[in-house]
Design a protein around this motif. Structure first.
Motif, PDB file in Angstrom:
ATOM      1  N   SER A  65     -46.694   3.640 -27.887  1.00  0.00           N
ATOM      2  CA  SER A  65     -46.343   5.044 -28.076  1.00  0.00           C
ATOM      3  C   SER A  65     -45.906   5.708 -26.772  1.00  0.00           C
ATOM      4  CB  SER A  65     -47.535   5.786 -28.666  1.00  0.00           C
ATOM      5  OG  SER A  65     -47.118   6.705 -29.631  1.00  0.00           O
ATOM      6  N   GLN A  66     -45.563   4.904 -25.769  1.00  0.00           N
ATOM      7  CA  GLN A  66     -45.231   5.460 -24.459  1.00  0.00           C
ATOM      8  C   GLN A  66     -43.851   6.099 -24.382  1.00  0.00           C
ATOM      9  OE1 GLN A  66     -46.416   2.094 -21.753  1.00  0.00           O
ATOM     10  NE2 GLN A  66     -47.291   3.839 -20.662  1.00  0.00           N
ATOM     11  N   ASP A  97     -50.162   0.113 -23.952  1.00  0.00           N
ATOM     12  CA  ASP A  97     -49.253   0.681 -22.974  1.00  0.00           C
ATOM     13  C   ASP A  97     -48.549  -0.500 -22.320  1.00  0.00           C
ATOM     14  OD1 ASP A  97     -50.022   3.271 -23.490  1.00  0.00           O
ATOM     15  OD2 ASP A  97     -51.165   3.526 -21.628  1.00  0.00           O
ATOM     16  N   VAL A  98     -47.255  -0.348 -22.055  1.00  0.00           N
ATOM     17  CA  VAL A  98     -46.498  -1.440 -21.440  1.00  0.00           C
ATOM     18  C   VAL A  98     -46.117  -1.125 -19.993  1.00  0.00           C
ATOM     19  CG1 VAL A  98     -45.651  -2.301 -23.640  1.00  0.00           C
ATOM     20  CG2 VAL A  98     -44.300  -0.605 -22.397  1.00  0.00           C
ATOM     21  N   ASN A  99     -46.243   0.135 -19.593  1.00  0.00           N
ATOM     22  CA  ASN A  99     -45.943   0.578 -18.233  1.00  0.00           C
ATOM     23  C   ASN A  99     -47.106   1.411 -17.709  1.00  0.00           C
ATOM     24  OD1 ASN A  99     -43.278  -0.487 -18.187  1.00  0.00           O
ATOM     25  ND2 ASN A  99     -42.484   1.353 -19.191  1.00  0.00           N
ATOM     26  N   LEU A 106     -51.090  -8.392 -20.463  1.00  0.00           N
ATOM     27  CA  LEU A 106     -50.039  -9.285 -20.966  1.00  0.00           C
ATOM     28  C   LEU A 106     -48.664  -8.735 -20.614  1.00  0.00           C
ATOM     29  CD1 LEU A 106     -48.858 -11.626 -22.638  1.00  0.00           C
ATOM     30  CD2 LEU A 106     -49.109 -10.141 -24.658  1.00  0.00           C
ATOM     31  N   PHE A 107     -48.442  -7.458 -20.838  1.00  0.00           N
ATOM     32  CA  PHE A 107     -47.133  -6.879 -20.553  1.00  0.00           C
ATOM     33  C   PHE A 107     -46.880  -6.772 -19.053  1.00  0.00           C
ATOM     34  CE2 PHE A 107     -47.146  -6.162 -25.001  1.00  0.00           C
ATOM     35  CZ  PHE A 107     -45.798  -6.250 -25.344  1.00  0.00           C
ATOM     36  N   GLN A 108     -47.920  -6.587 -18.264  1.00  0.00           N
ATOM     37  CA  GLN A 108     -47.749  -6.618 -16.810  1.00  0.00           C
ATOM     38  C   GLN A 108     -47.242  -7.997 -16.394  1.00  0.00           C
ATOM     39  OE1 GLN A 108     -48.263  -3.669 -15.070  1.00  0.00           O
ATOM     40  NE2 GLN A 108     -47.079  -4.827 -13.595  1.00  0.00           N
ATOM     41  N   PHE A 109     -47.829  -9.024 -16.965  1.00  0.00           N
ATOM     42  CA  PHE A 109     -47.416 -10.399 -16.673  1.00  0.00           C
ATOM     43  C   PHE A 109     -45.969 -10.651 -17.126  1.00  0.00           C
ATOM     44  CE2 PHE A 109     -46.984 -14.818 -18.192  1.00  0.00           C
ATOM     45  CZ  PHE A 109     -47.194 -15.495 -16.995  1.00  0.00           C
ATOM     46  N   LEU A 110     -45.658 -10.246 -18.354  1.00  0.00           N
ATOM     47  CA  LEU A 110     -44.302 -10.449 -18.874  1.00  0.00           C
ATOM     48  C   LEU A 110     -43.269  -9.795 -17.956  1.00  0.00           C
ATOM     49  CD1 LEU A 110     -44.984  -9.727 -22.660  1.00  0.00           C
ATOM     50  CD2 LEU A 110     -44.469 -11.973 -21.650  1.00  0.00           C
ATOM     51  N   LYS A 111     -43.542  -8.572 -17.532  1.00  0.00           N
ATOM     52  CA  LYS A 111     -42.614  -7.840 -16.653  1.00  0.00           C
ATOM     53  C   LYS A 111     -42.501  -8.506 -15.282  1.00  0.00           C
ATOM     54  CE  LYS A 111     -44.645  -3.923 -16.861  1.00  0.00           C
ATOM     55  NZ  LYS A 111     -44.999  -2.513 -16.675  1.00  0.00           N
ATOM     56  N   LEU A 118     -32.612  -3.073 -13.750  1.00  0.00           N
ATOM     57  CA  LEU A 118     -32.820  -2.189 -12.605  1.00  0.00           C
ATOM     58  C   LEU A 118     -34.221  -2.258 -12.014  1.00  0.00           C
ATOM     59  CD1 LEU A 118     -30.902   0.947 -13.941  1.00  0.00           C
ATOM     60  CD2 LEU A 118     -30.086  -0.792 -12.337  1.00  0.00           C
ATOM     61  N   SER A 119     -35.202  -2.560 -12.838  1.00  0.00           N
ATOM     62  CA  SER A 119     -36.586  -2.649 -12.366  1.00  0.00           C
ATOM     63  C   SER A 119     -37.360  -3.528 -13.332  1.00  0.00           C
ATOM     64  CB  SER A 119     -37.229  -1.259 -12.287  1.00  0.00           C
ATOM     65  OG  SER A 119     -37.567  -0.796 -13.579  1.00  0.00           O
ATOM     66  N   LYS A 120     -38.628  -3.723 -13.020  1.00  0.00           N
ATOM     67  CA  LYS A 120     -39.422  -4.529 -13.946  1.00  0.00           C
ATOM     68  C   LYS A 120     -39.976  -3.712 -15.110  1.00  0.00           C
ATOM     69  CE  LYS A 120     -43.953  -4.474 -11.736  1.00  0.00           C
ATOM     70  NZ  LYS A 120     -45.016  -5.307 -11.194  1.00  0.00           N
ATOM     71  N   ASN A 121     -39.974  -2.384 -14.981  1.00  0.00           N
ATOM     72  CA  ASN A 121     -40.513  -1.554 -16.060  1.00  0.00           C
ATOM     73  C   ASN A 121     -39.734  -1.727 -17.354  1.00  0.00           C
ATOM     74  OD1 ASN A 121     -42.721  -0.413 -14.849  1.00  0.00           O
ATOM     75  ND2 ASN A 121     -41.616   1.369 -14.118  1.00  0.00           N
ATOM     76  N   ILE A 122     -40.452  -1.598 -18.453  1.00  0.00           N
ATOM     77  CA  ILE A 122     -39.834  -1.610 -19.768  1.00  0.00           C
ATOM     78  C   ILE A 122     -39.253  -0.223 -19.992  1.00  0.00           C
ATOM     79  CG2 ILE A 122     -40.369  -1.721 -22.242  1.00  0.00           C
ATOM     80  CD1 ILE A 122     -42.353  -3.971 -21.517  1.00  0.00           C
ATOM     81  N   LYS A 123     -37.994  -0.180 -20.394  1.00  0.00           N
ATOM     82  CA  LYS A 123     -37.274   1.089 -20.511  1.00  0.00           C
ATOM     83  C   LYS A 123     -37.483   1.785 -21.848  1.00  0.00           C
ATOM     84  CE  LYS A 123     -35.102   0.786 -16.550  1.00  0.00           C
ATOM     85  NZ  LYS A 123     -36.129   0.527 -15.595  1.00  0.00           N
ATOM     86  N   TRP A 124     -37.748   1.022 -22.924  1.00  0.00           N
ATOM     87  CA  TRP A 124     -37.858   1.627 -24.244  1.00  0.00           C
ATOM     88  C   TRP A 124     -38.508   0.645 -25.205  1.00  0.00           C
ATOM     89  CZ3 TRP A 124     -37.260   6.622 -24.466  1.00  0.00           C
ATOM     90  CH2 TRP A 124     -37.225   7.271 -25.715  1.00  0.00           C
ATOM     91  N   ASN A 125     -38.719   1.121 -26.426  1.00  0.00           N
ATOM     92  CA  ASN A 125     -39.275   0.288 -27.499  1.00  0.00           C
ATOM     93  C   ASN A 125     -38.326  -0.866 -27.814  1.00  0.00           C
ATOM     94  OD1 ASN A 125     -41.409   2.257 -27.988  1.00  0.00           O
ATOM     95  ND2 ASN A 125     -39.789   3.520 -28.871  1.00  0.00           N
TER      96      ASN A 125
END
Length: 158
Positions: A65-66, A97-99, A106-111, A118-125
């Motif tokens: 829901s981020q 949360d993914v960011n 898990l998502f920290q690892f995936l990123k 542009l970055s490792k952050n997830i930009k959207w759903n």
């Protein structure tokens, strides 16, 4: 060496599930949302799951829901919505949360394994991560990438 299979995630009811249970199977891990412009991608994800599950593919959905709060507050609403509107039968997990500081490990690892443009952050759903049978992250796909377009990459890890 750490792999995806070293992580434990939460089921919708809050209980733990070790991803070790999927060891030896390729995974498509997706951060999802029920009220997003990309939500119709559930159809394509379900089609991939049905087409390749017998060959080992698992699609794993993680509601998030981020991004403009596009997920139901109640996880039961999320799972019912996915099943009723898109026929989702692949595993769905607890909201994550993914960011940020509270990003799921898990998502920290995936990123960390596959950065974005542009970055490792997830930009959207509906950012998608493809994992091989050994638990290595082999590809990252943008939210705009339709599931059908991922098929050639999935076939490589099968």
């Amino acid at each position: 060496m750490t792999t995806v299979f070293d992580f434990t995630v939460k089921l919708p009811d809050g209980t733990d599930k070790s991803l070790r249970e999927y060891e030896g199977r390729p995974l498509l891990i997706v951060n999802t949302a029920s009220k997003c412009g990309f939500t119709p991608q559930f159809n394509g994800l379900q089609e991939l799951y049905e087409k390749y599950h017998d060959q080992g593919l698992e699609v794993l959905g993680f509601p998030c829901s981020q991004f403009n709060n596009q997920e139901f507050e109640n996880i039961e609403e999320t799972t019912q919505f996915c099943q009723l509107n898109y026929g989702v039968t692949f595993p769905m997990f607890a909201k994550v949360d993914v960011n940020g500081d509270n990003a799921d490990p898990l998502f920290q690892f995936l990123k960390d394994e596959k950065k974005g443009v542009l970055s490792k952050n997830i930009k959207w759903n509906f950012t998608k991560f493809l994992v091989d049978r050994s638990g290595n992250v082999v590809e990252r796909f943008a939210p705009t990438t339709e599931p059908k377009k991922i098929e050639p990459e999935i076939e490589k890890v099968l």
